[in-house]
Scaffold this motif. Structure first.
Motif, PDB file in Angstrom:
ATOM      1  N   GLY A  79       0.899  -1.112  -0.078  1.00 52.03           N
ATOM      2  CA  GLY A  79       0.100  -0.146   0.081  1.00 52.03           C
ATOM      3  C   GLY A  79       0.731   1.279  -0.066  1.00 52.03           C
ATOM      4  O   GLY A  79       2.071   1.425   0.606  1.00 52.03           O
ATOM      5  N   CYS A  80       0.387   2.164  -0.640  1.00 53.36           N
ATOM      6  CA  CYS A  80       1.023   3.456  -0.790  1.00 53.36           C
ATOM      7  C   CYS A  80       0.063   4.444  -0.248  1.00 53.36           C
ATOM      8  O   CYS A  80      -1.216   4.585  -0.489  1.00 53.36           O
ATOM      9  CB  CYS A  80       1.341   3.847  -2.249  1.00 53.36           C
ATOM     10  N   PHE A  81       0.567   5.481   0.587  1.00 55.87           N
ATOM     11  CA  PHE A  81      -0.377   6.416   1.151  1.00 55.87           C
ATOM     12  C   PHE A  81      -0.193   7.713   0.608  1.00 55.87           C
ATOM     13  O   PHE A  81       0.828   8.328   0.671  1.00 55.87           O
ATOM     14  CB  PHE A  81      -0.074   6.439   2.837  1.00 55.87           C
ATOM     15  N   THR A  82      -1.058   8.178  -0.162  1.00 59.97           N
ATOM     16  CA  THR A  82      -1.123   9.154  -0.890  1.00 59.97           C
ATOM     17  C   THR A  82      -2.223  10.257  -0.806  1.00 59.97           C
ATOM     18  O   THR A  82      -2.342  11.368  -1.461  1.00 59.97           O
ATOM     19  CB  THR A  82      -1.410   9.018  -2.319  1.00 59.97           C
ATOM     20  N   ALA A  83      -2.946  10.178   0.370  1.00 60.17           N
ATOM     21  CA  ALA A  83      -4.047  11.107   0.444  1.00 60.17           C
ATOM     22  C   ALA A  83      -3.499  12.406   0.868  1.00 60.17           C
ATOM     23  O   ALA A  83      -4.363  13.483   0.345  1.00 60.17           O
ATOM     24  CB  ALA A  83      -4.909  10.582   1.676  1.00 60.17           C
ATOM     25  N   THR A  84      -2.489  12.690   1.301  1.00 58.36           N
ATOM     26  CA  THR A  84      -2.041  14.116   1.759  1.00 58.36           C
ATOM     27  C   THR A  84      -1.677  14.733   0.467  1.00 58.36           C
ATOM     28  O   THR A  84      -1.897  16.061   0.565  1.00 58.36           O
ATOM     29  CB  THR A  84      -0.787  13.952   2.581  1.00 58.36           C
ATOM     30  N   ASN A  85      -1.051  14.195  -0.446  1.00 63.17           N
ATOM     31  CA  ASN A  85      -0.427  15.130  -1.529  1.00 63.17           C
ATOM     32  C   ASN A  85      -0.908  14.812  -2.975  1.00 63.17           C
ATOM     33  O   ASN A  85      -0.297  15.151  -4.059  1.00 63.17           O
ATOM     34  CB  ASN A  85       1.105  14.860  -1.542  1.00 63.17           C
ATOM     35  N   THR A  86      -1.902  13.882  -2.968  1.00 63.51           N
ATOM     36  CA  THR A  86      -2.572  13.531  -4.272  1.00 63.51           C
ATOM     37  C   THR A  86      -2.808  14.669  -5.470  1.00 63.51           C
ATOM     38  O   THR A  86      -2.493  14.424  -6.632  1.00 63.51           O
ATOM     39  CB  THR A  86      -3.540  12.815  -4.159  1.00 63.51           C
ATOM     40  N   MET A  87      -3.581  15.655  -4.845  1.00 67.10           N
ATOM     41  CA  MET A  87      -3.816  16.878  -5.824  1.00 67.10           C
ATOM     42  C   MET A  87      -2.757  17.591  -6.242  1.00 67.10           C
ATOM     43  O   MET A  87      -2.563  17.950  -7.594  1.00 67.10           O
ATOM     44  CB  MET A  87      -4.907  17.366  -4.961  1.00 67.10           C
ATOM     45  N   ALA A  88      -1.721  17.721  -5.655  1.00 70.17           N
ATOM     46  CA  ALA A  88      -0.480  18.314  -5.993  1.00 70.17           C
ATOM     47  C   ALA A  88       0.229  17.637  -6.820  1.00 70.17           C
ATOM     48  O   ALA A  88       0.771  17.870  -7.888  1.00 70.17           O
ATOM     49  CB  ALA A  88       0.308  18.689  -4.669  1.00 70.17           C
ATOM     50  N   LEU A  89       0.377  16.101  -6.760  1.00 66.59           N
ATOM     51  CA  LEU A  89       1.057  15.448  -7.730  1.00 66.59           C
ATOM     52  C   LEU A  89       0.275  15.157  -9.036  1.00 66.59           C
ATOM     53  O   LEU A  89       0.763  15.012 -10.104  1.00 66.59           O
ATOM     54  CB  LEU A  89       1.146  13.989  -6.859  1.00 66.59           C
ATOM     55  N   LEU A  90      -0.911  15.376  -8.777  1.00 61.40           N
ATOM     56  CA  LEU A  90      -1.885  15.240 -10.196  1.00 61.40           C
ATOM     57  C   LEU A  90      -1.669  16.300 -10.914  1.00 61.40           C
ATOM     58  O   LEU A  90      -1.646  16.193 -12.197  1.00 61.40           O
ATOM     59  CB  LEU A  90      -3.376  14.816 -10.045  1.00 61.40           C
ATOM     60  N   ALA A  91      -1.508  17.583 -10.270  1.00 56.13           N
ATOM     61  CA  ALA A  91      -1.387  18.646 -11.293  1.00 56.13           C
ATOM     62  C   ALA A  91      -0.120  18.642 -11.607  1.00 56.13           C
ATOM     63  O   ALA A  91       0.125  18.765 -12.887  1.00 56.13           O
ATOM     64  CB  ALA A  91      -1.652  19.727 -10.203  1.00 56.13           C
ATOM     65  N   HIS A  92       0.869  17.959 -11.069  1.00 52.51           N
ATOM     66  CA  HIS A  92       2.363  18.030 -11.711  1.00 52.51           C
ATOM     67  C   HIS A  92       2.197  16.954 -13.030  1.00 52.51           C
ATOM     68  O   HIS A  92       2.831  17.304 -13.870  1.00 52.51           O
ATOM     69  CB  HIS A  92       3.404  17.339 -10.564  1.00 52.51           C
ATOM     70  N   VAL A  93       1.606  15.931 -12.634  1.00 53.87           N
ATOM     71  CA  VAL A  93       1.544  14.747 -14.071  1.00 53.87           C
ATOM     72  C   VAL A  93       0.853  15.387 -14.959  1.00 53.87           C
ATOM     73  O   VAL A  93       1.210  15.317 -16.195  1.00 53.87           O
ATOM     74  CB  VAL A  93       0.849  13.631 -13.333  1.00 53.87           C
ATOM     75  N   PHE A  94      -0.363  15.952 -14.740  1.00 53.92           N
ATOM     76  CA  PHE A  94      -1.260  16.637 -16.085  1.00 53.92           C
ATOM     77  C   PHE A  94      -0.563  17.563 -16.752  1.00 53.92           C
ATOM     78  O   PHE A  94      -0.498  17.864 -17.817  1.00 53.92           O
ATOM     79  CB  PHE A  94      -2.628  16.906 -15.284  1.00 53.92           C
ATOM     80  N   GLU A  95       0.218  18.343 -16.037  1.00 54.24           N
ATOM     81  CA  GLU A  95       0.964  19.554 -16.439  1.00 54.24           C
ATOM     82  C   GLU A  95       2.089  18.638 -17.364  1.00 54.24           C
ATOM     83  O   GLU A  95       2.405  19.321 -18.437  1.00 54.24           O
ATOM     84  CB  GLU A  95       1.539  20.281 -15.493  1.00 54.24           C
ATOM     85  N   GLU A  96       2.727  17.958 -16.654  1.00 57.04           N
ATOM     86  CA  GLU A  96       3.783  17.329 -17.668  1.00 57.04           C
ATOM     87  C   GLU A  96       3.394  16.558 -19.245  1.00 57.04           C
ATOM     88  O   GLU A  96       3.919  16.544 -20.091  1.00 57.04           O
ATOM     89  CB  GLU A  96       4.584  16.186 -16.837  1.00 57.04           C
ATOM     90  N   GLU A  97       1.883  16.342 -19.089  1.00 56.81           N
ATOM     91  CA  GLU A  97       1.438  15.605 -20.116  1.00 56.81           C
ATOM     92  C   GLU A  97       0.594  16.708 -21.033  1.00 56.81           C
ATOM     93  O   GLU A  97      -0.201  16.306 -21.930  1.00 56.81           O
ATOM     94  CB  GLU A  97       0.450  14.696 -19.919  1.00 56.81           C
ATOM     95  N   GLY A  98       0.721  18.153 -20.591  1.00 60.25           N
ATOM     96  CA  GLY A  98       0.057  19.175 -21.406  1.00 60.25           C
ATOM     97  C   GLY A  98      -1.485  18.999 -21.154  1.00 60.25           C
ATOM     98  O   GLY A  98      -2.303  19.351 -22.229  1.00 60.25           O
ATOM     99  N   ALA A  99      -2.028  18.624 -19.982  1.00 55.05           N
ATOM    100  CA  ALA A  99      -3.274  18.129 -19.928  1.00 55.05           C
ATOM    101  C   ALA A  99      -3.844  18.855 -19.024  1.00 55.05           C
ATOM    102  O   ALA A  99      -5.118  18.133 -18.190  1.00 55.05           O
ATOM    103  CB  ALA A  99      -3.421  16.738 -20.027  1.00 55.05           C
ATOM    104  N   LEU A 100      -3.520  19.807 -18.399  1.00 59.11           N
ATOM    105  CA  LEU A 100      -4.137  20.358 -17.012  1.00 59.11           C
ATOM    106  C   LEU A 100      -5.769  21.091 -17.191  1.00 59.11           C
ATOM    107  O   LEU A 100      -6.385  20.775 -16.223  1.00 59.11           O
ATOM    108  CB  LEU A 100      -3.339  21.779 -16.700  1.00 59.11           C
TER     109      LEU A 100
END
Length: 346
Positions: A265-286
């Motif tokens: 298990g990975c505990f991501t509740a704390t930082n998921t939204m920041a991480l997803l914004a990073h990923v979506f920005e990298e993919e040009g999909a914000l």
């Protein structure tokens, strides 16, 4: 470049909160950003009846921080003894939003799950009749099947036969991790959806094993090869309605992760939204982030989107605690291994 993004408040369509002191410690991390979450029922003992689900929901609501706005969406744990009438009554009451299928032995607290799928056929037929979704942990447990192949084999051996035998059954393929999972989700029509976790968009199997064993990256389904991670990123950021967020955020105390037989298990509740914004920005999909976290899943579960909003801003390096200290013990927060510059304002 986008420096600020306001979206409807997101939902998490796959979340582990545990119970007792752990629940008290980790619930605020989700309630801070998310309006609703599909709550996993794999407690000990599991949540198998409407009565169990109502009691668990009450414990979750009692553990919310003062002023928090969060709705737990309850699920039932499918067993070979599950009563179709109880399932139907729980759904009709509005209490239960889905039923969770764990193949017995597939992951944490799954030992009460299903071994003989013929024994749950009546329940699945009732679910198809009333439109209640089945959330599937999609891995076979056959020891002859390599752990990296268990998702693809499950699709062929179990999931596709179940769906063919039960027309109209609405299924969520939870935490897909492979090209095969992405392809099957795309083939399934409106009755098939798929969640993708935050951590599977960021890590591949090298992160767990290269340079030493890193237990806080170990999860089930286990992270796969890089080609699969890239397929997941393409799916999540595509804007396709069938793909939506389910973090599978799964807290375990450090003593049980950093262990000779460590928990998954990975505990991501704390930082998921920041991480997803990073990923979506990298993919040009914000511009597609809101669909992924706030719209697609709600539509699949036949819920209205949330009225509230959150704002993500890009600034200096984001910081979050390395650990969440709970009454059960410390829980390590997922570390992406790179700087993140997105922050969440609620």
């Amino acid at each position: 470049m986008t420096q600020s993004l306001t979206i409807r408040r997101p939902d998490d369509f796959h979340l582990h909160l545990r119970d007792g002191a752990m629940l008290q410690g980790v619930l605020p991390e989700t309630a801070r950003h998310f309006a609703r979450a599909i709550i996993m029922p794999n407690l000990v003992p599991p949540v198998v009846t409407a009565k169990d689900a109502a009691a668990y929901r009450d414990r979750i609501l009692a553990a919310l921080p003062e002023g928090a706005r969060f709705e737990p969406l309850m699920t039932l744990y499918l067993t070979e003894g599950t009563d179709p009438a109880d399932i139907a009554a729980a759904h009709a009451s509005g209490l239960v939003k889905a039923v969770k299928l764990y193949p017995a032995g597939a992951t944490t607290n799954s030992h009460s799950g299903v071994r003989d799928f013929d024994k749950v056929r009546g329940v699945l037929e009732k679910m198809a009749e009333i439109g209640l979704p089945l959330c599937v942990h999609g891995e076979v447990t056959d020891p002859a099947v390599d752990i990296f192949d268990r998702e693809a084999v499950f699709i062929d051996r179990v999931l596709d036969p179940i769906r063919r035998a039960t027309p109209g059954l609405r299924v969520v393929m939870e935490h897909i991790t492979t090209e095969e999972g992405v392809a099957y989700a795309r083939s399934g029509g409106d009755d098939l959806g798929a969640t993708i976790t935050t951590h599977h968009l960021i890590i591949n199997r090298n992160h767990i094993l290269a340079g030493g064993i890193r237990p806080h990256y170990y999860c089930l389904p286990v992270a796969k090869r890089e080609k699969h991670r890239l397929a997941l990123r393409a799916a999540a950021t595509s804007g396709e309605a069938r793909f939506f967020l389910g973090t599978d955020s799964a807290p375990h105390v450090d003593a049980l992760k950093e262990h000779a037989c460590g928990c998954a298990g990975c505990f991501t509740a704390t930082n998921t939204m920041a991480l997803l914004a990073h990923v979506f920005e990298e993919e040009g999909a914000l511009d597609r982030l809101e669909a992924y976290v706030s719209l697609n899943g709600a539509a699949f579960y036949r819920l209205l989107p949330n009225e509230g909003t959150i704002t993500l801003t890009k600034a200096g390096p984001a910081e979050w605690p390395a650990k969440i200290l709970t009454g059960a013990g410390p829980v390590t927060v997922f570390d992406p291994g790179f700087p993140v510059h997105w922050h969440v304002e609620t």
